[in-house]
Design a protein around this motif. Structure first.
Motif, PDB file in Angstrom:
ATOM      1  N   SER A 247     -28.616  46.350  55.385  1.00  0.00           N
ATOM      2  CA  SER A 247     -28.761  45.112  54.615  1.00  0.00           C
ATOM      3  C   SER A 247     -29.536  45.393  53.340  1.00  0.00           C
ATOM      4  N   GLU A 249     -31.306  43.394  51.916  1.00  0.00           N
ATOM      5  CA  GLU A 249     -32.559  42.639  52.004  1.00  0.00           C
ATOM      6  C   GLU A 249     -33.607  43.351  52.845  1.00  0.00           C
ATOM      7  N   ASP A 250     -33.250  44.499  53.409  1.00  0.00           N
ATOM      8  CA  ASP A 250     -34.177  45.243  54.262  1.00  0.00           C
ATOM      9  C   ASP A 250     -35.274  45.876  53.397  1.00  0.00           C
ATOM     10  N   ASP A 251     -36.513  45.460  53.609  1.00  0.00           N
ATOM     11  CA  ASP A 251     -37.620  46.056  52.869  1.00  0.00           C
ATOM     12  C   ASP A 251     -38.534  46.880  53.781  1.00  0.00           C
ATOM     13  N   ASP A 274     -23.391  45.164  52.294  1.00  0.00           N
ATOM     14  CA  ASP A 274     -23.313  43.738  51.983  1.00  0.00           C
ATOM     15  C   ASP A 274     -23.613  42.877  53.214  1.00  0.00           C
ATOM     16  N   ARG A 276     -26.840  40.417  55.192  1.00  0.00           N
ATOM     17  CA  ARG A 276     -28.067  39.646  54.993  1.00  0.00           C
ATOM     18  C   ARG A 276     -29.090  40.038  56.057  1.00  0.00           C
ATOM     19  N   THR A 278     -33.443  40.846  57.272  1.00  0.00           N
ATOM     20  CA  THR A 278     -34.446  41.891  57.187  1.00  0.00           C
ATOM     21  C   THR A 278     -34.032  43.072  58.056  1.00  0.00           C
ATOM     22  N   SER A 282     -28.731  42.853  60.592  1.00  0.00           N
ATOM     23  CA  SER A 282     -27.385  42.664  60.050  1.00  0.00           C
ATOM     24  C   SER A 282     -26.462  41.983  61.060  1.00  0.00           C
ATOM     25  N   GLU A 285     -27.667  38.256  61.841  1.00  0.00           N
ATOM     26  CA  GLU A 285     -27.434  37.300  60.763  1.00  0.00           C
ATOM     27  C   GLU A 285     -25.952  36.944  60.619  1.00  0.00           C
TER      28      GLU A 285
END
Length: 309
Positions: A247, A249-251, A274, A276, A278, A282, A285
């Motif tokens: 993802s 959005e993974d930080d 692609d 969504r 954290t 994947s 979500e």
């Protein structure tokens, strides 16, 4: 007296530095695990585990000896009569119950499944988490048990999440490229790099200079070094197809690590960023999209290779 003071100061300084290395390695070698029942309740509440369905699934709990003297707890689920399997490797702090959602996805695709607990997780033995060093040989023990039961002609893939994905790539890259395909969901490309990144985020200071200290302490304590926890250093040895999932959005583990692995991997491969959510979210979500991406990989990459073999 001055020389004595200098010696004492140097000794205390070395003791402090050594203590720091011990503290850092202790932190990740003994990272607190999630309670089994907590994971079970979480998965049930999210409807990713339907207890009644799981209870009625044809399966066998299997104890597999690790080459390091402890036992691995595994479940072989066999709703299908053929020799077609998936093995699932969970992430750090989790256990095999977290793999049930992936198992269900592949069972619907006609695969039998093996879920198991890594060393020091769930019902498996082992004192420390080694982030792929010992785990890759434990994964080989699981593969060996599958082959012992089903024969050399068994067709199987391996799915790994986070540390499980890194373990899987280390297995394929430096133990044996035995699986017919691999699915790597949010792996780290290099544990030393990942450790430096997490320390910089959590301590709010540049800490890369500590890596040599951590490396020496790890080598002294456990017998292996950070460079041996580097999937990107062996990814070129994997000839079988690999699907990389992450993802954007993974930080926690940055998606660039997966991008780097994808670019260095030779031969058949596919990349999907692609998603969504954290870290390791994947599937949670968007399970339908996750399913679709895997089916595309199986149809366009795995099937094509199998037909051409």
């Amino acid at each position: 007296m001055k020389k004595r003071s200098l010696f004492l100061g140097g000794f205390l300084s070395a003791l402090g530095i050594g203590g720091l290395g011990y503290f850092i390695t202790n932190t990740f070698l003994y990272l607190p695990k999630k309670d089994d029942e907590l994971v079970r309740s979480r998965e049930i509440n999210a409807l990713r585990l339907i207890q009644e369905e799981y209870d009625t699934l044809p399966k066998e709990e299997v104890t597999i000896p690790s080459p390091y003297g402890y036992h691995l707890n595994a479940v072989f689920a066999t709703p299908h009569p053929h020799k077609k399997y998936m093995i699932f490797a969970h992430g750090v702090t989790e256990n095999k119950l977290n793999s049930i959602k992936y198992m269900n996805l592949f069972i619907k695709k006609g695969f039998n499944a093996i879920i198991y607990d890594h060393r020091r997780h769930g019902a498996s033995g082992g004192k420390t988490t080694s982030y792929g060093y010992y785990e890759k040989f434990d994964l080989k023990a699981v593969v060996d048990e599958l082959i012992r039961r089903e024969g050399e002609d068994v067709f199987f893939g391996i799915h790994g999440e986070s540390m499980g994905a890194a373990t899987m790539l280390l297995y394929g890259g430096c133990v044996e490229d035995r699986a017919d395909f691999y699915i790597a969901d949010c792996p780290y490309s290099d544990f030393g790099e990942q450790l430096a990144y997490r320390m910089s985020v959590e301590l709010k200071m540049p800490v890369r200079f500590l890596l040599p200290l951590v490396n020496r302490t790890l080598k002294w304590r456990e017998g292996y070094s950070l460079k041996e926890l580097s999937p990107i250093s062996v990814i070129q040895n994997i000839q079988k197809p690999v699907l990389f999932i992450h993802s954007m959005e993974d930080d926690y583990i940055l998606p660039k690590m997966t991008e780097d692995l994808f670019h260095k991997k030779q031969g058949d491969k596919m990349l999907h960023l692609d998603f969504r959510g954290t870290h390791a979210q994947s599937y949670n979500e968007d399970p339908e999209k996750y399913d679709s991406v895997i089916q595309q990989f199986l149809d366009e990459v795995v099937a094509a290779r199998t037909e051409g073999a």
